[in-house]
Design a protein around this motif. Structure first.
Motif, PDB file in Angstrom:
ATOM      1  N   ASP A 138       0.818  -1.212   0.000  1.00 56.65           N
ATOM      2  CA  ASP A 138       0.000   0.000   0.000  1.00 56.65           C
ATOM      3  C   ASP A 138       0.858   1.271   0.000  1.00 56.65           C
ATOM      4  OD1 ASP A 138       0.475  -0.827   2.859  1.00 56.65           O
ATOM      5  OD2 ASP A 138      -0.425   1.135   3.224  1.00 56.65           O
ATOM      6  N   ILE A 139       2.080   1.205   0.550  1.00 60.87           N
ATOM      7  CA  ILE A 139       2.980   2.352   0.490  1.00 60.87           C
ATOM      8  C   ILE A 139       3.493   2.531  -0.935  1.00 60.87           C
ATOM      9  CG2 ILE A 139       5.241   3.217   1.222  1.00 60.87           C
ATOM     10  CD1 ILE A 139       4.681   2.118   3.983  1.00 60.87           C
ATOM     11  N   LYS A 142       1.069   4.099  -3.467  1.00 61.26           N
ATOM     12  CA  LYS A 142       0.815   5.537  -3.344  1.00 61.26           C
ATOM     13  C   LYS A 142       1.985   6.386  -3.860  1.00 61.26           C
ATOM     14  CE  LYS A 142      -1.983   7.633  -1.374  1.00 61.26           C
ATOM     15  NZ  LYS A 142      -3.124   8.412  -1.881  1.00 61.26           N
ATOM     16  N   ASN A 143       3.172   5.801  -3.931  1.00 62.03           N
ATOM     17  CA  ASN A 143       4.365   6.553  -4.327  1.00 62.03           C
ATOM     18  C   ASN A 143       4.394   6.798  -5.839  1.00 62.03           C
ATOM     19  OD1 ASN A 143       4.990   6.311  -1.658  1.00 62.03           O
ATOM     20  ND2 ASN A 143       6.817   5.058  -1.950  1.00 62.03           N
ATOM     21  N   SER A 222       6.640  10.387  -1.875  1.00 66.26           N
ATOM     22  CA  SER A 222       5.611   9.710  -1.099  1.00 66.26           C
ATOM     23  C   SER A 222       4.871  10.741  -0.259  1.00 66.26           C
ATOM     24  CB  SER A 222       6.223   8.643  -0.181  1.00 66.26           C
ATOM     25  OG  SER A 222       5.206   7.938   0.523  1.00 66.26           O
ATOM     26  N   LYS A 224       3.305   9.190   2.604  1.00 62.73           N
ATOM     27  CA  LYS A 224       2.969   8.242   3.659  1.00 62.73           C
ATOM     28  C   LYS A 224       3.903   8.397   4.859  1.00 62.73           C
ATOM     29  CE  LYS A 224       0.401   5.120   2.971  1.00 62.73           C
ATOM     30  NZ  LYS A 224      -1.052   4.952   3.219  1.00 62.73           N
ATOM     31  N   LYS A 225       3.337   8.374   6.041  1.00 62.34           N
ATOM     32  CA  LYS A 225       4.122   8.339   7.277  1.00 62.34           C
ATOM     33  C   LYS A 225       4.474   6.888   7.574  1.00 62.34           C
ATOM     34  CE  LYS A 225       3.963   9.498  12.196  1.00 62.34           C
ATOM     35  NZ  LYS A 225       5.352   9.993  12.210  1.00 62.34           N
TER      36      LYS A 225
END
Length: 241
Positions: A138-139, A142-143, A222, A224-225
């Motif tokens: 999922d990371i 999103k990138n 990205s 995302k945290k």
């Protein structure tokens, strides 16, 4: 202009005329100045086939305001939003007579600041004192990556070739791909143009056959945290440039 539909559908987009010749020459001058002064830095990789600078934006920070001109900022904001940040950058210089090629693959790792136990983070490596790890899908989904072309890139000097829509299949072993069922595109890009791509898109490049140089700046993004105490090791917020 918003390019998200094409990127989400095909996994990539090519946009010409993002930089003027003057802007490209400015960027090249910063790179040449750095590389002429220092040749033994751990982030430099040099051979007759390839010259590369890892952690590029950390090694040559003065170039960033020239890379992120208003055209590029507008494209990023319109296509992805304003919450994305840099997570990795590499400069590639493929010389005129390079026989270096890259087989089909996905970009499955991210750069992080430490190695700790985190669920679903695997395949840890350490290069140039920097950890890399494969994060959950999922990371990666999103990138996105932007490749800035400092030279005209054609099929004769190693332009990327991609398998259209292959980013939609998640993480796949290359030996499981039925290539006869895939649509392949050779991504030729003019000098001063960019290519945007998703990291799970299968991509490759061939050997140079026309004695023409190919220089590319590869930047990953990205929003995302990362979990626990894990941090992006090359993170730079675009608002700070």
């Amino acid at each position: 202009m918003n390019y998200s539909n094409k990127i989400n559908s095909e996994g990539f987009e090519i946009i010409d005329n993002v930089y003027s010749d003057f802007e490209i020459n400015q960027i090249i001058s910063f790179i040449d100045q750095k590389t002429s002064q220092e040749q033994s830095i751990s982030t430099f990789r040099k051979s007759k086939e390839l010259f590369a600078i890892r952690q590029f934006h950390k090694e040559i920070p003065k170039v960033l305001p020239h890379i992120f001109n208003q055209n590029l900022i507008n494209i990023i904001h319109a296509t992805f939003g304003k919450d994305y940040f840099i997570t990795k950058s590499i400069y590639f210089d493929k010389p005129e007579k390079s026989n270096w090629f890259v087989a089909y693959h996905q970009d499955l790792t991210i750069s992080v600041d430490k190695k700790i136990e985190v669920d679903n983070f695997e395949n840890w490596t350490l290069k140039q004192n920097q950890y890399a790890v494969q994060p959950p899908k999922d990371i990666l989904e999103k990138n996105f990556t932007i490749r800035i072309h400092l030279d005209k890139t054609t099929k004769e000097n190693g332009a990327l070739k991609v398998l259209n829509k292959s980013h939609k299949n998640g993480i796949v072993r290359v030996e499981n791909i039925e290539f006869k069922n895939e649509t392949e595109t050779i991504c030729e890009v003019e000098k001063g143009g960019i290519m945007i791509m998703k990291p799970l898109l299968f991509h490759a490049s061939n050997k140079t056959t026309n004695n023409e140089r190919r220089r590319v700046i590869h930047i990953e993004f990205s929003n995302k945290k990362l979990p626990n105490e894990l941090e992006w090791s090359e993170k730079i917020n675009l608002l700070n440039l």
